[in-house]
Design an enzyme around this catalytic site. Structure first.
Site, short mmCIF file in Angstrom:
data_model
loop_
_atom_site.label_atom_id
_atom_site.label_comp_id
_atom_site.label_asym_id
_atom_site.label_seq_id
_atom_site.Cartn_x
_atom_site.Cartn_y
_atom_site.Cartn_z
N GLY A 62 -0.82 130.77 22.01
CA GLY A 62 -1.46 131.71 21.32
C GLY A 62 -2.67 132.27 22.05
N GLN A 63 -2.98 131.70 23.38
CA GLN A 63 -4.17 132.39 23.96
C GLN A 63 -3.72 133.75 24.27
OE1 GLN A 63 -3.28 129.03 26.37
NE2 GLN A 63 -5.34 128.83 26.66
N LYS A 64 -5.02 134.49 24.40
CA LYS A 64 -4.87 136.01 24.75
C LYS A 64 -4.12 136.33 25.84
CE LYS A 64 -8.28 139.47 23.84
NZ LYS A 64 -9.44 139.06 22.83
N SER A 65 -3.98 135.77 27.02
CA SER A 65 -3.11 135.95 27.98
C SER A 65 -1.80 135.61 27.84
CB SER A 65 -3.45 135.02 29.39
OG SER A 65 -3.38 133.41 29.01
N MET A 66 -1.44 134.86 26.91
CA MET A 66 0.05 134.81 26.57
C MET A 66 0.55 135.67 25.42
SD MET A 66 0.65 131.54 27.95
CE MET A 66 2.24 131.56 26.93
#
Length: 176
Positions: A62-66
């Site tokens: 769920g990280q922004k980059s993902m």
């Protein structure tokens, strides 16, 4: 046709980083709390609800980059499970935007939504009514949705939630 897969429906677990998706999946699959670190890519497991019923659950980082990669996981998705941290009201506006964006994906048209209000065991957790309002859930009239409180750490509410998800999927299949 798409790619050949087992007959168990695909369920995608999404949400902001730190919402507790991986802990929740580990608890569901093993009944144990595991030390987790941020998910890069995805975890996948098969959840057996009973002798005849299983769901394939994808837990997507769920990280922004993902988040830009999320749409790759949506093929054949038959239910979206969106996990929010009930004890973190400051991030709900971000969660609301992310959820809205995901639900606007063509591949998810009409796919039922289950929102899991995780970390509900914490003393400052918001209730599902507050979360539902903040995520604008009532505005999603084009699909069936439910919200349930749970605790991935304690394993509370998970079995019920995934039993409900299975019902949502079955109901949806009859509509098609």
């Amino acid at each position: 046709m798409g790619h050949a897969q087992s007959s168990s429906p695909q369920v995608i677990l999404m949400g902001l980083d730190s919402a507790g998706k991986t802990t929740l999946l580990a608890q569901l699959l093993t009944g144990q709390v595991m030390e987790t670190s941020p998910t890069i890519g995805f975890n996948v497991g098969t959840l057996n609800l009973d002798k005849k019923t299983s769901l394939t659950v994808w837990d997507v980082g769920g990280q922004k980059s993902m988040r830009d990669n999320w749409s790759y996981y949506l093929d054949d998705c038959q239910a979206l499970v969106f996990v929010v941290d009930s004890s973190d009201p400051a991030r709900l506006p971000e969660a609301q935007k992310v959820l809205k964006k995901v639900l606007s994906e063509k591949k998810l048209e009409g796919v039922p939504l289950m929102v899991l209000a995780n970390k509900n065991d914490l003393p400052n957790a918001m209730n599902i009514q507050q979360i539902s309002t903040q995520l604008f859930l009532p505005q999603y009239e084009d699909r069936r949705w439910e919200i349930q409180a749970c605790s991935g750490l304690k394993g509370l509410g998970l079995q019920q939630a995934f039993t409900s998800i299975n019902k949502l999927i079955r109901h949806n299949r009859h509509l098609i």
